[in-house]
Design a protein around this motif. Structure first.
Motif, mmCIF file in Angstrom:
data_model
loop_
_atom_site.group_PDB
_atom_site.id
_atom_site.type_symbol
_atom_site.label_atom_id
_atom_site.label_comp_id
_atom_site.label_asym_id
_atom_site.label_seq_id
_atom_site.Cartn_x
_atom_site.Cartn_y
_atom_site.Cartn_z
ATOM 1 N N LEU A 1 0.821 -1.208 0.000
ATOM 2 C CA LEU A 1 0.000 0.000 0.000
ATOM 3 C C LEU A 1 0.857 1.262 0.000
ATOM 4 C CD1 LEU A 1 -2.798 -1.143 2.467
ATOM 5 C CD2 LEU A 1 -3.021 -0.782 -0.003
ATOM 6 N N LYS A 2 1.943 1.263 0.764
ATOM 7 C CA LYS A 2 2.843 2.418 0.786
ATOM 8 C C LYS A 2 3.488 2.625 -0.575
ATOM 9 C CE LYS A 2 4.037 2.351 5.666
ATOM 10 N NZ LYS A 2 5.089 2.083 6.660
ATOM 11 N N ALA A 3 3.962 1.552 -1.184
ATOM 12 C CA ALA A 3 4.610 1.652 -2.498
ATOM 13 C C ALA A 3 3.624 2.145 -3.546
ATOM 14 C CB ALA A 3 5.188 0.304 -2.911
ATOM 15 N N SER A 4 2.400 1.672 -3.478
ATOM 16 C CA SER A 4 1.372 2.070 -4.438
ATOM 17 C C SER A 4 1.055 3.557 -4.331
ATOM 18 C CB SER A 4 0.106 1.247 -4.203
ATOM 19 O OG SER A 4 -0.896 1.632 -5.094
ATOM 20 N N ALA A 5 1.048 4.076 -3.135
ATOM 21 C CA ALA A 5 0.733 5.490 -2.927
ATOM 22 C C ALA A 5 1.812 6.406 -3.494
ATOM 23 C CB ALA A 5 0.551 5.759 -1.439
ATOM 24 N N ARG A 6 3.049 5.924 -3.612
ATOM 25 C CA ARG A 6 4.163 6.749 -4.084
ATOM 26 C C ARG A 6 4.269 6.846 -5.600
ATOM 27 N NH1 ARG A 6 8.296 3.577 -1.176
ATOM 28 N NH2 ARG A 6 6.983 3.164 0.571
ATOM 29 N N ARG A 7 3.612 5.985 -6.333
ATOM 30 C CA ARG A 7 3.781 5.957 -7.786
ATOM 31 C C ARG A 7 3.074 7.135 -8.459
ATOM 32 N NH1 ARG A 7 2.392 0.195 -7.277
ATOM 33 N NH2 ARG A 7 4.329 -0.766 -6.693
ATOM 34 N N ALA A 8 3.662 7.574 -9.567
ATOM 35 C CA ALA A 8 3.160 8.759 -10.246
ATOM 36 C C ALA A 8 2.041 8.440 -11.244
ATOM 37 C CB ALA A 8 4.307 9.474 -10.947
ATOM 38 N N SER A 9 2.361 7.764 -12.315
ATOM 39 C CA SER A 9 1.373 7.555 -13.378
ATOM 40 C C SER A 9 0.750 6.170 -13.311
ATOM 41 C CB SER A 9 2.039 7.735 -14.747
ATOM 42 O OG SER A 9 2.873 6.629 -15.022
ATOM 43 N N ARG A 10 -0.398 6.046 -13.932
ATOM 44 C CA ARG A 10 -1.108 4.766 -13.978
ATOM 45 C C ARG A 10 -0.300 3.721 -14.750
ATOM 46 N NH1 ARG A 10 -7.376 4.643 -15.172
ATOM 47 N NH2 ARG A 10 -7.335 5.271 -13.017
ATOM 48 N N ALA B 1 1.167 0.211 -13.279
ATOM 49 C CA ALA B 1 0.839 -1.092 -13.869
ATOM 50 C C ALA B 1 2.101 -1.877 -14.194
ATOM 51 C CB ALA B 1 -0.012 -0.904 -15.120
ATOM 52 N N ALA B 2 3.087 -1.213 -14.761
ATOM 53 C CA ALA B 2 4.344 -1.888 -15.107
ATOM 54 C C ALA B 2 5.078 -2.352 -13.853
ATOM 55 C CB ALA B 2 5.232 -0.956 -15.923
ATOM 56 N N GLU B 3 5.124 -1.519 -12.832
ATOM 57 C CA GLU B 3 5.784 -1.890 -11.581
ATOM 58 C C GLU B 3 5.033 -3.016 -10.876
ATOM 59 O OE1 GLU B 3 6.583 1.473 -9.066
ATOM 60 O OE2 GLU B 3 7.721 2.489 -10.631
ATOM 61 N N ASP B 4 3.702 -2.971 -10.907
ATOM 62 C CA ASP B 4 2.899 -4.020 -10.270
ATOM 63 C C ASP B 4 3.143 -5.369 -10.931
ATOM 64 O OD1 ASP B 4 1.772 -2.370 -8.347
ATOM 65 O OD2 ASP B 4 -0.119 -2.080 -9.427
ATOM 66 N N GLU B 5 3.158 -5.397 -12.261
ATOM 67 C CA GLU B 5 3.387 -6.663 -12.945
ATOM 68 C C GLU B 5 4.808 -7.165 -12.677
ATOM 69 O OE1 GLU B 5 2.438 -9.290 -16.790
ATOM 70 O OE2 GLU B 5 2.190 -7.134 -17.032
ATOM 71 N N ALA B 6 5.782 -6.276 -12.680
ATOM 72 C CA ALA B 6 7.161 -6.679 -12.380
ATOM 73 C C ALA B 6 7.255 -7.249 -10.966
ATOM 74 C CB ALA B 6 8.101 -5.489 -12.546
ATOM 75 N N ALA B 7 6.541 -6.655 -10.025
ATOM 76 C CA ALA B 7 6.550 -7.144 -8.642
ATOM 77 C C ALA B 7 5.916 -8.531 -8.553
ATOM 78 C CB ALA B 7 5.824 -6.166 -7.723
ATOM 79 N N VAL B 8 4.827 -8.753 -9.295
ATOM 80 C CA VAL B 8 4.177 -10.069 -9.307
ATOM 81 C C VAL B 8 5.125 -11.112 -9.889
ATOM 82 C CG1 VAL B 8 2.340 -11.420 -10.413
ATOM 83 C CG2 VAL B 8 1.800 -9.248 -9.310
ATOM 84 N N LEU B 9 5.753 -10.791 -11.008
ATOM 85 C CA LEU B 9 6.675 -11.740 -11.637
ATOM 86 C C LEU B 9 7.879 -12.026 -10.746
ATOM 87 C CD1 LEU B 9 6.463 -10.470 -15.317
ATOM 88 C CD2 LEU B 9 5.421 -12.538 -14.342
ATOM 89 N N ALA B 10 8.360 -11.023 -10.036
ATOM 90 C CA ALA B 10 9.471 -11.228 -9.110
ATOM 91 C C ALA B 10 9.048 -12.130 -7.954
ATOM 92 C CB ALA B 10 9.983 -9.888 -8.581
ATOM 93 N N LYS B 11 7.847 -11.931 -7.428
ATOM 94 C CA LYS B 11 7.350 -12.761 -6.335
ATOM 95 C C LYS B 11 7.171 -14.199 -6.805
ATOM 96 C CE LYS B 11 6.456 -11.523 -2.734
ATOM 97 N NZ LYS B 11 7.230 -11.511 -1.473
ATOM 98 N N ILE B 12 6.668 -14.378 -8.012
ATOM 99 C CA ILE B 12 6.516 -15.727 -8.565
ATOM 100 C C ILE B 12 7.890 -16.389 -8.703
ATOM 101 C CG2 ILE B 12 5.885 -17.014 -10.656
ATOM 102 C CD1 ILE B 12 3.500 -15.040 -10.961
ATOM 103 N N ALA B 13 8.881 -15.646 -9.171
ATOM 104 C CA ALA B 13 10.231 -16.184 -9.354
ATOM 105 C C ALA B 13 10.853 -16.642 -8.032
ATOM 106 C CB ALA B 13 11.124 -15.146 -10.020
ATOM 107 N N GLU B 14 10.442 -16.056 -6.924
ATOM 108 C CA GLU B 14 10.968 -16.425 -5.603
ATOM 109 C C GLU B 14 10.369 -17.724 -5.059
ATOM 110 O OE1 GLU B 14 10.047 -13.229 -2.950
ATOM 111 O OE2 GLU B 14 11.312 -11.801 -4.021
#
Length: 157
Positions: free
Chosen positions: A34-43, A47-60
């Motif tokens: 939630l904190k990270a989401s509040a800091r982001r600028a554009s939609r 979206a790109a950061e969220d997908e990268a975070a999901v893929l990184a979590k899956i890779a772990e």
């Protein structure tokens, strides 16, 4: 100290002991998300950061959970491209208009014997007076992946 203060203190202590270490860790991950989401600028950036975070979590994830999560990620993107990948309590999830529709929970995350694929109440899966919202996945077959694809497509219809 009054009786009310002592009672409140006991309630707080016992409530904290009800959460497992894994559940407390998941809640902390959600607070970070939630904190990270509040800091982001554009939609688009979000979206790109969220997908990268999901893929990184899956890779772990451990092998069996990772393979299932990768496949589910592909199935969701193929059958419901309107859903946006994002982390939810440290788990891969897929949202529409900011609300989580479905999610994958690895077995490893909560030391469970199976992974889970589930739907939240925003999913349009209503059928009669009772319908399933969570599925245990000890493994993911082709038939299971096809069924998940059908359910995800229905969930966003």
């Amino acid at each position: 100290m009054t009786n009310t203060q002592r009672t409140a203190e006991k309630t707080t202590d016992s409530a904290a002991e009800q959460w497992t270490a894994e559940e407390r860790a998941a809640m902390k991950e959600r607070a970070k998300e939630l904190k990270a989401s509040a800091r982001r600028a554009s939609r688009a950036e979000k979206a790109a950061e969220d997908e990268a975070a999901v893929l990184a979590k899956i890779a772990e994830m451990q092998d069996s959970d990772r393979v299932m999560a990768e496949r589910i990620h592909a199935v969701v993107k193929e059958n419901a491209p309107v859903l946006a990948p994002k982390l939810w309590y440290g788990m891969p999830a897929y949202a529409r208009d900011g609300k989580i529709v479905c999610f994958f929970q690895s077995a490893q995350k909560f030391n469970a014997r199976y992974a889970t694929f589930g739907f939240n109440d925003t999913a349009h899966l209503d059928e009669g007076t009772m319908w399933p919202t969570g599925f245990a996945l000890p493994r993911l077959t082709d038939a299971d992946a096809a069924r998940i694809g059908e359910l995800v497509a229905k969930a966003v219809s």
